[in-house]
Design a protein around this motif. Structure first.
Motif, short mmCIF file in Angstrom:
data_model
loop_
_atom_site.label_atom_id
_atom_site.label_comp_id
_atom_site.label_asym_id
_atom_site.label_seq_id
_atom_site.Cartn_x
_atom_site.Cartn_y
_atom_site.Cartn_z
N THR A 91 0.84 -1.20 0.00
CA THR A 91 0.00 0.00 0.00
C THR A 91 0.87 1.24 0.00
OG1 THR A 91 -1.75 1.21 1.15
CG2 THR A 91 -0.23 -0.05 2.53
N ASP A 92 0.42 2.22 -0.76
CA ASP A 92 1.12 3.51 -0.77
C ASP A 92 0.27 4.61 -0.14
OD1 ASP A 92 -0.77 3.93 -2.72
OD2 ASP A 92 0.64 4.25 -4.35
N GLY A 93 -0.90 4.23 0.38
CA GLY A 93 -1.77 5.21 1.02
C GLY A 93 -2.60 6.02 0.04
N SER A 143 -5.26 2.60 -3.32
CA SER A 143 -4.89 1.57 -2.33
C SER A 143 -5.95 1.48 -1.23
CB SER A 143 -3.54 1.88 -1.69
OG SER A 143 -2.49 1.61 -2.58
N SER A 167 4.39 -1.06 3.23
CA SER A 167 4.59 0.22 2.56
C SER A 167 6.11 0.42 2.48
CB SER A 167 3.95 1.36 3.35
OG SER A 167 3.99 2.56 2.61
N ALA A 194 3.85 6.49 5.35
CA ALA A 194 3.89 5.03 5.23
C ALA A 194 3.25 4.38 6.46
CB ALA A 194 5.33 4.55 5.06
N ALA A 211 -0.47 4.77 6.14
CA ALA A 211 -1.03 3.86 5.13
C ALA A 211 -1.18 2.45 5.71
CB ALA A 211 -0.15 3.83 3.88
N VAL A 212 -0.15 1.98 6.38
CA VAL A 212 -0.19 0.64 6.99
C VAL A 212 -1.22 0.62 8.13
CG1 VAL A 212 1.16 -0.98 8.38
CG2 VAL A 212 2.12 -0.04 6.27
N VAL A 258 6.74 -1.43 7.52
CA VAL A 258 7.27 -0.32 6.75
C VAL A 258 8.72 -0.67 6.45
CG1 VAL A 258 7.88 2.12 6.74
CG2 VAL A 258 5.71 1.40 7.75
#
Length: 147
Positions: free
Chosen positions: A9-11, A15, A37, A69, A72-73, A91
Protein backbone atom coordinates in the motif's frame (compact mmCIF):
# COMPACT_ATOMS: atom_id res chain seq x y z
CA UNK A 1 -6.61 -21.06 -1.00
CA UNK A 2 -4.94 -17.77 -0.01
CA UNK A 3 -3.86 -18.11 3.59
CA UNK A 4 -1.32 -15.27 3.70
CA UNK A 5 -1.76 -12.25 1.44
CA UNK A 6 0.85 -9.54 1.03
CA UNK A 7 -0.83 -6.19 0.36
CA UNK A 8 1.53 -3.40 -0.74
CA UNK A 9 0.00 0.00 0.00
CA UNK A 10 1.12 3.51 -0.77
CA UNK A 11 -1.77 5.21 1.02
CA UNK A 12 -3.26 6.47 -2.24
CA UNK A 13 -7.03 6.59 -2.67
CA UNK A 14 -6.69 3.61 -5.02
CA UNK A 15 -4.89 1.57 -2.33
CA UNK A 16 -7.51 2.59 0.21
CA UNK A 17 -10.28 1.39 -2.12
CA UNK A 18 -8.47 -1.92 -2.62
CA UNK A 19 -8.22 -2.48 1.14
CA UNK A 20 -11.85 -3.58 1.48
CA UNK A 21 -11.43 -6.12 -1.33
CA UNK A 22 -8.27 -7.50 0.21
CA UNK A 23 -9.99 -7.92 3.57
CA UNK A 24 -12.93 -9.70 1.96
CA UNK A 25 -10.61 -12.05 0.07
CA UNK A 26 -8.70 -12.88 3.26
CA UNK A 27 -11.89 -13.31 5.27
CA UNK A 28 -13.49 -15.65 2.70
CA UNK A 29 -10.38 -17.83 2.59
CA UNK A 30 -9.70 -17.74 6.32
CA UNK A 31 -6.41 -16.02 5.64
CA UNK A 32 -4.34 -13.23 7.05
CA UNK A 33 -2.86 -10.09 5.55
CA UNK A 34 0.50 -8.41 5.81
CA UNK A 35 0.41 -4.79 4.69
CA UNK A 36 3.68 -3.33 3.45
CA UNK A 37 4.59 0.22 2.56
CA UNK A 38 8.03 0.84 1.06
CA UNK A 39 9.88 4.09 1.66
CA UNK A 40 12.28 5.17 -1.03
CA UNK A 41 15.39 7.15 -0.07
CA UNK A 42 15.59 10.91 -0.50
CA UNK A 43 15.64 11.47 -4.29
CA UNK A 44 17.76 14.60 -4.50
CA UNK A 45 21.53 14.97 -4.56
CA UNK A 46 23.14 17.82 -2.67
CA UNK A 47 25.03 20.21 -4.91
CA UNK A 48 28.24 21.73 -3.65
CA UNK A 49 29.20 25.35 -3.98
CA UNK A 50 26.94 28.32 -4.48
CA UNK A 51 24.83 26.87 -7.30
CA UNK A 52 21.66 28.71 -6.34
CA UNK A 53 19.76 25.41 -6.30
CA UNK A 54 17.46 24.97 -3.31
CA UNK A 55 17.54 21.41 -2.07
CA UNK A 56 14.74 20.29 0.27
CA UNK A 57 15.79 19.04 3.68
CA UNK A 58 16.34 15.26 3.50
CA UNK A 59 15.38 14.75 7.14
CA UNK A 60 12.09 16.58 6.70
CA UNK A 61 11.33 14.59 3.53
CA UNK A 62 12.17 11.25 5.12
CA UNK A 63 10.17 12.08 8.25
CA UNK A 64 7.10 13.00 6.21
CA UNK A 65 7.41 9.87 4.08
CA UNK A 66 7.82 7.65 7.16
CA UNK A 67 4.68 9.15 8.72
CA UNK A 68 2.76 8.67 5.47
CA UNK A 69 3.89 5.03 5.23
CA UNK A 70 2.95 4.34 8.86
CA UNK A 71 -0.43 5.98 8.26
CA UNK A 72 -1.03 3.86 5.13
CA UNK A 73 -0.19 0.64 6.99
CA UNK A 74 -2.25 1.80 9.98
CA UNK A 75 -5.34 2.25 7.82
CA UNK A 76 -4.99 -1.30 6.52
CA UNK A 77 -4.52 -2.80 9.97
CA UNK A 78 -7.54 -0.83 11.23
CA UNK A 79 -9.65 -2.14 8.33
CA UNK A 80 -8.45 -5.66 9.07
CA UNK A 81 -9.38 -5.33 12.72
CA UNK A 82 -12.86 -4.13 11.77
CA UNK A 83 -13.23 -7.08 9.36
CA UNK A 84 -11.92 -9.62 11.86
CA UNK A 85 -8.92 -10.46 9.67
CA UNK A 86 -5.50 -11.09 11.26
CA UNK A 87 -3.09 -8.47 9.96
CA UNK A 88 0.36 -7.09 10.58
CA UNK A 89 1.98 -4.03 9.07
CA UNK A 90 5.50 -3.48 7.83
CA UNK A 91 7.27 -0.32 6.75
CA UNK A 92 10.41 -1.05 4.74
CA UNK A 93 13.13 1.11 3.21
CA UNK A 94 14.40 0.39 -0.28
CA UNK A 95 15.35 2.27 -3.44
CA UNK A 96 13.43 -0.43 -5.32
CA UNK A 97 9.90 -1.02 -3.97
CA UNK A 98 9.15 -3.97 -6.24
CA UNK A 99 12.25 -5.83 -5.05
CA UNK A 100 11.29 -5.21 -1.43
CA UNK A 101 7.73 -6.42 -2.10
CA UNK A 102 8.89 -9.61 -3.83
CA UNK A 103 11.51 -10.28 -1.13
CA UNK A 104 9.01 -9.69 1.69
CA UNK A 105 6.48 -12.08 0.10
CA UNK A 106 9.13 -14.81 -0.02
CA UNK A 107 10.55 -14.14 3.43
CA UNK A 108 7.11 -14.07 5.05
CA UNK A 109 5.83 -17.17 3.27
CA UNK A 110 2.98 -15.37 1.53
CA UNK A 111 1.02 -17.34 -1.02
CA UNK A 112 -0.37 -14.34 -2.95
CA UNK A 113 0.25 -10.66 -3.54
CA UNK A 114 -2.72 -8.35 -4.00
CA UNK A 115 -1.99 -4.83 -5.13
CA UNK A 116 -3.71 -1.85 -6.67
CA UNK A 117 -2.58 -0.48 -10.00
CA UNK A 118 -3.10 3.03 -11.29
CA UNK A 119 -3.47 1.66 -14.81
CA UNK A 120 -1.17 4.23 -16.37
CA UNK A 121 -0.67 4.02 -20.10
CA UNK A 122 1.49 5.63 -22.76
CA UNK A 123 4.20 8.05 -21.74
CA UNK A 124 3.09 8.10 -18.09
CA UNK A 125 3.73 4.36 -17.87
CA UNK A 126 7.05 4.70 -19.69
CA UNK A 127 8.40 7.51 -17.53
CA UNK A 128 6.79 6.67 -14.19
CA UNK A 129 7.23 2.94 -14.52
CA UNK A 130 4.95 0.47 -12.86
CA UNK A 131 5.81 -1.22 -9.61
CA UNK A 132 2.93 -3.60 -10.30
CA UNK A 133 4.43 -4.60 -13.65
CA UNK A 134 7.80 -5.17 -12.01
CA UNK A 135 6.27 -7.31 -9.26
CA UNK A 136 4.44 -9.37 -11.90
CA UNK A 137 7.70 -9.89 -13.77
CA UNK A 138 9.78 -10.88 -10.74
CA UNK A 139 7.61 -13.14 -8.60
CA UNK A 140 6.37 -16.66 -9.04
CA UNK A 141 3.45 -16.05 -6.68
CA UNK A 142 -0.06 -15.35 -7.91
CA UNK A 143 -0.63 -11.59 -8.14
CA UNK A 144 -4.11 -10.13 -8.10
CA UNK A 145 -4.15 -6.62 -9.54
CA UNK A 146 -7.03 -4.37 -8.50
CA UNK A 147 -8.03 -1.21 -10.36
Amino acid sequence: MFKHILFPTDGSPLSEQATARVMELARVHGGRVTAISVLQPFPFMTMSGDSGVVVPDAEVFEGQMARAAQDAVGKVTAAASAAGVPCEGIVANSPSPYQEIVAAAGKLGCDAIVMASHGRTGLNKLFLGSETQKVLAHTELPVLVLR
